[in-house]
Design a protein around this motif. Structure first.
Motif: not given
Ligand code: GLN
Length: 231
Positions: A138-142
């Protein structure tokens, strides 16, 4: 035959993403490319009787550059991975690295890799750090083009953490006096850096390995290591 003709000096075009201190970066005043990798590849070139020309390019452009023969070698804190080794040839490992997490100094909620779940993580495009961060639930990767841009985003509060190479994280934290960020947790991976050549150029990589071995024997590698990392 028999006439003495000056042999043209061999030129090695070496690709590097020069925003990865202390491995490769631009000196602020002289604008020259400096760092551990730069010193090492120059020493290797000297050993091979070749002139090294550094070409600064995006990290994700290095392997395509080798495949297209627009560069001869790449040195760029590049981890030897199975995936990459399908496309290019790597030298023997020349530096032991690994990934760590960086968070803001006042962050107390992220202490281990598990704590990254559901968080915003900044990484550099096309790196092992990006691959590792993508495994977090569930991580948001930038994804950014360079490590400094990922650090800036952390400072600006746009992300909760940066996943990046440990020696580069340490250098950044030391350079900013530890006011903006800190490193937390155990290293997430153990990685080896290698110098890369086009997959077809086994001859060149053999020469690089030979030079590297020579520099380890004659103490030159040690000198360069101590210059950038201390004892
Ligand atoms: N070692 C990491 C990798 O190979 C990062 C390299 C870099 O950003 N220069 O993916």
């Amino acid at each position: 035959c028999g006439k003495q003709e000056a042999k043209p000096a061999k030129v090695l075009k070496v690709g590097s993403e020069a925003a990865f201190a202390p491995f490769e970066f631009q000196d602020e005043s002289t604008k020259e490319y400096v760092g551990f990798d730069i010193d090492l590849i120059k020493a290797i070139g000297k050993q091979m009787g070749a002139e090294v020309q550094i070409q600064n390019m995006g990290f994700d452009g290095l392997i395509p550059g080798l495949e297209a023969n627009s560069i001869d070698l790449a040195i760029s804190g590049m981890t030897i991975t199975e995936e990459r080794a399908k496309k290019v040839s790597f030298s023997k490992p020349y530096y032991k690295s690994g990934l760590t997490m960086v968070v803001k100094t006042d962050n107390t909620s992220i202490q281990s890799f598990k704590d990254l779940e559901g968080k915003k993580i900044a990484v550099q495009l096309g790196t092992t750090g990006a691959d590792e961060a993508k495994k977090v639930k569930d991580a948001q990767i930038r994804e950014f083009n360079s490590a400094p841009e990922a650090f800036l985003e952390l400072k600006a509060g746009g992300v909760d953490a940066v996943v990046n190479d440990k020696p580069v994280n340490e250098y950044y934290i030391a350079k900013t006096g530890g006011k903006d960020a800190k490193m937390v947790g155990e290293p997430l991976t153990a990685e080896d850096y290698g110098i890369a050549a086009s997959g077809k150029n086994k001859e060149l990589i053999a020469q690089v390995d030979k030079a590297l071995e020579e520099l380890k024997k004659n103490g030159e590698y040690e000198k360069i290591y101590v210059k950038w990392f201390g004892k």
